[in-house]
Write an enzyme that holds these catalytic residues in place. Structure first.
Site, PDB file in Angstrom:
ATOM      1  N   GLU A 265      62.389  44.095  76.349  1.00  0.00           N
ATOM      2  CA  GLU A 265      63.310  44.760  75.852  1.00  0.00           C
ATOM      3  C   GLU A 265      62.852  45.970  75.246  1.00  0.00           C
ATOM      4  OE1 GLU A 265      67.052  41.672  76.109  1.00  0.00           O
ATOM      5  OE2 GLU A 265      66.132  42.275  74.279  1.00  0.00           O
TER       6      GLU A 265
ATOM      7  N   CYS B 132      61.378  51.566  69.999  1.00  0.00           N
ATOM      8  CA  CYS B 132      61.110  50.357  69.542  1.00  0.00           C
ATOM      9  C   CYS B 132      60.230  49.554  70.738  1.00  0.00           C
ATOM     10  CB  CYS B 132      61.934  49.587  68.721  1.00  0.00           C
ATOM     11  SG  CYS B 132      61.526  47.973  68.207  1.00  0.00           S
TER      12      CYS B 132
ATOM     13  N   CYS C 125      56.723  35.227  71.705  1.00  0.00           N
ATOM     14  CA  CYS C 125      55.883  35.427  70.630  1.00  0.00           C
ATOM     15  C   CYS C 125      55.375  34.134  70.242  1.00  0.00           C
ATOM     16  CB  CYS C 125      56.395  36.243  69.617  1.00  0.00           C
ATOM     17  SG  CYS C 125      55.432  36.349  68.184  1.00  0.00           S
TER      18      CYS C 125
ATOM     19  N   CYS D 102      57.760  32.866  63.341  1.00  0.00           N
ATOM     20  CA  CYS D 102      58.401  33.337  62.162  1.00  0.00           C
ATOM     21  C   CYS D 102      59.820  32.870  62.040  1.00  0.00           C
ATOM     22  CB  CYS D 102      58.418  34.843  62.051  1.00  0.00           C
ATOM     23  SG  CYS D 102      56.956  35.525  61.815  1.00  0.00           S
TER      24      CYS D 102
ATOM     25  N   CYS E 124      63.021  34.977  63.054  1.00  0.00           N
ATOM     26  CA  CYS E 124      62.997  36.004  64.149  1.00  0.00           C
ATOM     27  C   CYS E 124      63.423  35.210  65.461  1.00  0.00           C
ATOM     28  CB  CYS E 124      61.486  36.573  64.320  1.00  0.00           C
ATOM     29  SG  CYS E 124      61.287  37.575  65.549  1.00  0.00           S
TER      30      CYS E 124
ATOM     31  N   ASN F 191      69.074  40.276  60.204  1.00  0.00           N
ATOM     32  CA  ASN F 191      69.990  40.586  61.312  1.00  0.00           C
ATOM     33  C   ASN F 191      70.190  39.115  61.785  1.00  0.00           C
ATOM     34  OD1 ASN F 191      71.317  42.594  63.098  1.00  0.00           O
ATOM     35  ND2 ASN F 191      69.407  43.483  62.199  1.00  0.00           N
TER      36      ASN F 191
ATOM     37  N   CYS G 242      65.483  45.681  65.343  1.00  0.00           N
ATOM     38  CA  CYS G 242      64.223  45.363  65.614  1.00  0.00           C
ATOM     39  C   CYS G 242      64.075  43.955  65.399  1.00  0.00           C
ATOM     40  CB  CYS G 242      63.217  46.268  65.014  1.00  0.00           C
ATOM     41  SG  CYS G 242      63.110  47.765  65.652  1.00  0.00           S
TER      42      CYS G 242
HETATM   43  N1  SAH Z   1      55.391  40.699  65.235  1.00  0.00           N
HETATM   44  C1  SAH Z   1      55.272  42.050  64.574  1.00  0.00           C
HETATM   45  C2  SAH Z   1      56.244  42.856  65.201  1.00  0.00           C
HETATM   46  C3  SAH Z   1      57.711  42.428  65.743  1.00  0.00           C
HETATM   47  S1  SAH Z   1      59.135  42.510  64.520  1.00  0.00           S
HETATM   48  C4  SAH Z   1      55.514  41.755  62.982  1.00  0.00           C
HETATM   49  O1  SAH Z   1      55.741  40.698  62.687  1.00  0.00           O
HETATM   50  O2  SAH Z   1      55.621  42.642  62.289  1.00  0.00           O
HETATM   51  C5  SAH Z   1      59.358  43.905  63.893  1.00  0.00           C
HETATM   52  C6  SAH Z   1      59.987  43.398  62.407  1.00  0.00           C
HETATM   53  O3  SAH Z   1      61.273  43.047  62.602  1.00  0.00           O
HETATM   54  C7  SAH Z   1      59.105  42.792  61.606  1.00  0.00           C
HETATM   55  O4  SAH Z   1      58.983  43.028  60.266  1.00  0.00           O
HETATM   56  C8  SAH Z   1      59.760  41.202  61.602  1.00  0.00           C
HETATM   57  O5  SAH Z   1      59.537  40.629  60.695  1.00  0.00           O
HETATM   58  C9  SAH Z   1      61.182  41.840  61.589  1.00  0.00           C
HETATM   59  N2  SAH Z   1      62.332  40.884  61.973  1.00  0.00           N
HETATM   60  C10 SAH Z   1      62.268  39.761  62.935  1.00  0.00           C
HETATM   61  N3  SAH Z   1      63.466  39.332  62.869  1.00  0.00           N
HETATM   62  C11 SAH Z   1      64.333  39.696  62.112  1.00  0.00           C
HETATM   63  C12 SAH Z   1      65.659  39.535  61.724  1.00  0.00           C
HETATM   64  N4  SAH Z   1      66.341  38.651  62.402  1.00  0.00           N
HETATM   65  N5  SAH Z   1      66.127  40.459  60.938  1.00  0.00           N
HETATM   66  C13 SAH Z   1      65.425  41.610  60.461  1.00  0.00           C
HETATM   67  N6  SAH Z   1      64.077  41.694  60.759  1.00  0.00           N
HETATM   68  C14 SAH Z   1      63.668  40.754  61.486  1.00  0.00           C
END
Ligand code: SAH
Length: 371
Positions: free
Chosen positions: A102, A115, A122, A126, A129, A302, A345
């Site tokens: 996506e 983006c 992944c 986390c 996420c 989110n 994102c």
């Molecule tokens: N793996 C990389 C890039 C991917 S996500 C990283 O961790 O930086 C891009 C951003 O969105 C990251 O800061 C991540 O922590 C954040 N993110 C992931 N899930 C989210 C959510 N549900 N709500 C808000 N931000 C989120």
């Protein structure tokens, strides 16, 4: 693994979009051609949109025939497009092996940010996420990464331009180092999109050794997903912290900031109600960021199905921001965009079930309520 030039020459057919200018030049030299063939081909492909090697008229007939027989140009294809009321567009793209990735375009006053995903799924787990819930499938190729920019720009046509790229889609870009670096080189190449290094941002959860490698290999803007100021909490929110704890992460950030005067690292901090949004956390952040030239981006969480976090209230986020700004840390709150298409994102996957037991651990630690 990237193929060696010799392997390339020996291999039957390969995607020319997999190579940045340096890689292409090496390829042409290995074919007995001049290295400038690389810029000629890049111009045809990226600036003229030409996909047919026969139309690349400044190449010799024999080279065109060779390319036709041995090479191809392929990007992932758009299979779904969603357009939100605020103009944000989300595309599901299908790769040649049938997987979907996506890509999200976020139009803003005077700029358009794309983006971009770096992996299918992944591996980093986390806990807040949604991509993490998919698990890891595979790294994207350079062609699939740069292909997202090509496809997005083509679809947007002349009306809107991709002016910025953030590697903030699915995946951990630093765990797909070579392909991501080649794709970012292509984004910044004068013969392709010509984006400035300030307009290409790589976001990492903190893969420390790769952060040092990046500082050496490719000068782009760095964003770091911090999300917590103690190792105890960061171990849960961003589990790679167990391998590379905060002190090591901050050292790597300082090292990156040394690249150029006035350079800053952007720290991302997702606002999770009752988890990381207290005044103690704000004070911890001030202390942590004191010795790093930094900007802070607060991201409203989110929510997505089967996840146990909640977003901090607007008031708490504002208070948090004020405290940080008052301490001299440039702090912004990320606007939520594309809400009606689920496109923010870090939330590109949608309805996936949380198969993990992380929320139980968080409950045990009293980080989230037992409800
Ligand atoms: N793996 C990389 C890039 C991917 S996500 C990283 O961790 O930086 C891009 C951003 O969105 C990251 O800061 C991540 O922590 C954040 N993110 C992931 N899930 C989210 C959510 N549900 N709500 C808000 N931000 C989120």
């Amino acid at each position: 693994m990237k193929k060696s030039v010799q392997e390339l020459v020996n291999s039957k057919r390969f995607n020319l979009l997999d190579y940045d200018r340096k890689g292409l030049a090496a390829f042409f030299v290995a074919l007995g051609e001049k290295p400038f063939r690389a810029t000629q081909v890049l111009k045809w492909v990226y600036q003229e949109g030409v996909e047919d090697f026969d139309l690349m008229t400044n190449l010799s007939k024999s080279l065109r025939t060779y390319l036709k027989e041995n090479c191809y140009l392929a990007t992932p294809e758009i299979v779904i497009e969603q357009i939100a009321s605020d103009g944000t567009r989300k595309w599901a793209l299908q790769t040649s092996c049938g997987n979907r990735i996506e890509t999200v375009f976020i139009p803003e006053e005077g700029r358009g940010t794309l983006c971009v995903s770096s992996q299918i799924g992944c591996a980093l787990a986390c806990s807040f996420c949604s991509t993490a819930q998919q698990g890891f499938n595979r790294n994207l190729t350079t062609a699939e990464i740069i292909g997202q920019v090509i496809v997005a720009q083509k679809r947007l046509g002349d009306t809107k331009k991709v002016t910025n790229v953030v590697m903030m889609g699915m995946g951990e870009p630093l765990l797909n180092f070579d392909n991501v670096v080649a794709a970012m080189n292509l984004m910044m190449d004068d013969f392709t999109f010509g984006l400035s290094k300030r307009r290409v941002t790589i976001s990492t959860s903190g893969v420390v050794p790769a952060m040092y490698r990046l500082t050496e290999a490719c000068d782009v803007s760095l964003a770091v997903s911090l999300h917590a100021v103690t190792d105890e909490l960061r171990d849960i929110l961003v589990p790679i912290n167990k391998k590379y704890p905060l002190a090591e992460l901050m050292d790597a950030c300082r090292d990156n900031a040394k690249i150029a005067p006035r350079r800053t690292v952007t720290f991302e901090y997702v606002m999770l109600e009752g988890v990381n949004d207290s005044m103690d956390d704000a004070r911890g952040l001030i202390k942590l960021l004191k010795n790093v030239p930094s900007k802070l981006n607060l991201i409203p969480f989110n929510p997505f199905p089967n996840n146990h976090y909640r977003c901090s209230s607007k008031e708490v986020i504002q208070r948090f921001k004020t405290v940080l700004n008052d301490a001299g840390i440039v702090t912004t709150v990320r606007k939520t965009r594309g809400d009606d298409i689920d496109a923010a994102c870090g939330q590109l996957v949608g309805q996936v079930e949380d198969k993990s037991r992380r929320h139980l651990k968080l409950k045990a630690l009293g980080v989230i309520s037992a409800a």
